[in-house]
Design an enzyme around this catalytic site. Sequence first.
Site, short mmCIF file in Angstrom:
data_model
loop_
_atom_site.label_atom_id
_atom_site.label_comp_id
_atom_site.label_asym_id
_atom_site.label_seq_id
_atom_site.Cartn_x
_atom_site.Cartn_y
_atom_site.Cartn_z
N HIS A 115 0.85 -1.20 0.00
CA HIS A 115 0.00 0.00 0.00
C HIS A 115 0.88 1.25 0.00
CE1 HIS A 115 -3.98 2.01 1.10
NE2 HIS A 115 -3.09 2.99 1.01
N HIS A 117 1.54 5.05 -2.44
CA HIS A 117 1.04 5.92 -3.50
C HIS A 117 2.20 6.52 -4.29
CE1 HIS A 117 -3.19 5.85 -2.24
NE2 HIS A 117 -2.68 5.64 -1.04
N ASP A 118 1.95 6.64 -5.60
CA ASP A 118 2.99 7.03 -6.57
C ASP A 118 4.03 8.04 -6.07
OD1 ASP A 118 0.82 8.81 -6.57
OD2 ASP A 118 0.38 8.61 -8.71
N TRP A 209 -5.69 17.08 6.40
CA TRP A 209 -5.99 16.63 5.02
C TRP A 209 -5.82 17.75 4.01
CZ3 TRP A 209 -6.71 12.30 2.19
CH2 TRP A 209 -6.82 11.08 2.89
N THR A 214 -2.73 19.44 -0.57
CA THR A 214 -1.96 20.52 -1.20
C THR A 214 -0.57 20.06 -1.59
OG1 THR A 214 -3.22 22.15 0.07
CG2 THR A 214 -1.13 22.88 -0.85
N HIS A 298 -9.61 9.49 -8.41
CA HIS A 298 -10.00 10.22 -7.22
C HIS A 298 -11.48 10.01 -6.91
CE1 HIS A 298 -9.02 13.43 -4.41
NE2 HIS A 298 -7.78 13.22 -4.79
N HIS A 361 -9.47 1.29 -1.13
CA HIS A 361 -9.38 1.93 0.18
C HIS A 361 -10.79 1.86 0.76
CE1 HIS A 361 -5.70 3.88 -1.22
NE2 HIS A 361 -5.53 4.44 -0.04
N GLU A 364 -11.48 4.01 6.05
CA GLU A 364 -10.48 4.92 6.63
C GLU A 364 -11.25 6.09 7.27
OE1 GLU A 364 -7.86 6.68 3.74
OE2 GLU A 364 -6.37 7.31 5.22
N HIS A 389 -6.39 0.05 4.30
CA HIS A 389 -6.66 0.53 5.67
C HIS A 389 -7.64 -0.36 6.42
CE1 HIS A 389 -4.23 4.09 5.26
NE2 HIS A 389 -4.87 4.42 4.16
N ASP A 447 2.13 6.86 2.38
CA ASP A 447 2.91 7.96 1.78
C ASP A 447 4.06 8.33 2.71
OD1 ASP A 447 1.14 8.88 -0.60
OD2 ASP A 447 -0.25 8.71 1.08
C1 LIG Z 1 -4.06 27.22 -1.94
O1 LIG Z 1 -4.55 27.62 -3.19
C2 LIG Z 1 -4.64 26.59 -4.17
C3 LIG Z 1 -5.11 27.20 -5.48
O2 LIG Z 1 -4.53 28.43 -5.73
C4 LIG Z 1 -5.61 25.54 -3.69
O3 LIG Z 1 -5.67 24.49 -4.63
C5 LIG Z 1 -5.14 24.99 -2.36
O4 LIG Z 1 -6.10 24.09 -1.85
C6 LIG Z 1 -4.94 26.12 -1.35
N1 LIG Z 1 -4.31 25.56 -0.17
C7 LIG Z 1 -4.69 25.86 1.07
C8 LIG Z 1 -3.93 25.21 2.17
O5 LIG Z 1 -5.60 26.64 1.30
ZN LIG Z 2 -3.61 5.01 0.74
#
Ligand SMILES: *[C@@H]1O[C@H](CO)[C@@H](O)[C@H](O)[C@H]1NC(C)=O
Ligand SMILES: [Zn+2]
Length: 518
Positions: A115, A117-118, A209, A214, A298, A361, A364, A389, A447
């Site tokens: 388990h 992820h890329d 998360w 991000t 996704h 998955h 979880e 999980h 990860d």
């Molecule tokens: C920050 O901005 C980007 C798009 O500009 C968005 O995809 C991302 O979720 C944002 N990250 C946070 C932590 O707010």
């Molecule tokens: Zn996973």
Amino acid sequence: MCTQPDTQMLLPLWLLSLLLATGLPPILSAPTTQDVREQLLAQERMMRLGGQLVLSRTEELANAKLMALKSAEVERAASTSSFLPSMHFFQARHLMEQSQVFHILRRMPKGAALHLHDFGILNMDWLVKNVTYRPHCHFCVTPNGTFNFIFAHPDPPTPVPGKCSQWILLADHRRGLQNVTEFDHRLLQAFTLVTEDPEGTYKDQDAVWSKFETIFLTISGLVHYAPVFKDYVLQALLELHQDRVLYLELRAMLFPVYELDGSLHDRKWSVRTYKEMACQFMEQHPDFLGLKIIYSDHRFRSTSLVAQSVQAAMELRASFPRTVAGFDLVGREDTGRSLYYYREALGIPASHGFPLPYFFHAGETNWQGSPVDRNLLDALILNSTRIGHGFALTKHPAVWADLWKKGIPIEVCPISNQVLKLVADLRNHPAAVLMATGYPLVVSSDDPAVFGASGLSYDFYEAFMGIGGLEADLRTLKQLAINSIKYSALLPGERKAALHLWEQSWDTFIAELAGTSD
Ligand SMILES: *[C@@H]1O[C@H](CO)[C@@H](O)[C@H](O)[C@H]1NC(C)=O
Ligand SMILES: [Zn+2]
Ligand SMILES: *[C@@H]1O[C@H](CO)[C@@H](O)[C@H](O)[C@H]1NC(C)=O
Ligand SMILES: *[C@@H]1O[C@H](CO)[C@@H](O)[C@H](O)[C@H]1NC(C)=O
Ligand SMILES: *[C@@H]1O[C@H](CO)[C@@H](O)[C@H](O)[C@H]1NC(C)=O
């Protein structure tokens, strides 16, 4: 209390048959309480994951050494209130690296990593120190301070994505900096969840998360650049091989990979490249058995897009039957769509008589009874080959029993579950129950690079010291390694070879640990 009738605790049938299967001699005449205690303990020892393995003399010696170190470590931890599996991994990691048990686990042949992820598997330091120092690397910064990257020459594409700043050539930017170390440290922080104050930084699951997702957006422009993509695979295999992993199954999204001139490669190119890189690596490391891909989409997409991905997965599996093992849906379950929501799309392969193995998955979540908590039911109904999980499995006794009957293992990722705030103290991880009953499970790391870990050893430490309790021993570890091969998607011939290879390195490891090697 006395007015209530005594209700007999009914042992589930599967548990009963397991008890009978332990084959311990029944006590014939009037057992003493001591006898009963001994027998209960003996029964539980047999039921536990690995409890039915019989160790060789050398393994017994090795086990004695390992367990002496484990006990000493637990005693020390208890006296200083610093038991690592009950601490947050970010705070425990450096202490873990000083543990002798950990050093043994690093050397232990752990079998397969099932388990992963890329782009969460290779130390993020490599992205900072190697990838962002390559020529033609540009970056921009969004209003909320996150980075985007692109390799391009002569000019990066316009317009910039979203509300990003103008593209800046990283080499130029570094030349203008007073303190490059500081900047590189900022990059590294943007690539991992690691922080000195995890409780303060991540108040709840939403917060952790949000950063988690991000990170994958941030590094996307780096890892999807073709030359980096190839090196990433090679470098990751090296890291896993050094951690004594012999084979892996990678959940991969197969997003387009790009070249310096902006041209794009399709999913087939990516699968072919994974395969080529693995073969190249295996030429230099004959004790490594390569990788398979679990194509993943996704769990936020529309049903029609998921239906398309399922069809793409069928095509990939038809074109690369030895490399593409099946399909999964990834992303946060609590906020994503349920398997039930996608049931029609996920039924397409069966309706075409082309069985596509699923590796879902599921479970979880901490939210018992929510629609997403039912993913475990649907993973069972959709014939999932393994469960990623399965954190909520012990809350679903009927599903649990059925999956067990079918021999469907769960993939336990202790550090991931802790960092993503499903459980704080890993002694309380629900897999403790599953390990105690001998349910088939494997340990993996999800990860590791995002959590500041690497390979499988850190997660094995948590499973061995925390989840498995004080009595988890060499049998537990051996069973986990065997399970990882047994429950892999390797073809029968490949699996036999893997087991053989693993046994050889296991014997060497045992001889060293027991001190009988010369
Ligand atoms: C920050 O901005 C980007 C798009 O500009 C968005 O995809 C991302 O979720 C944002 N990250 C946070 C932590 O707010
Ligand atoms: Zn996973
Ligand atoms: C990055 O690593 C590759 C090998 O994976 C090496 O050839 C290259 O020179 C390195 N580049 C930098 C900038 O360190
Ligand atoms: C540069 O930044 C690093 C990390 O913030 C710091 O440890 C170091 O002292 C700084 N170096 C200089 C020359 O200011
Ligand atoms: C699951 O397996 C059953 C029994 O073999 C079969 O009838 C059913 O179509 C399968 N479902 C899916 C979604 O593959």
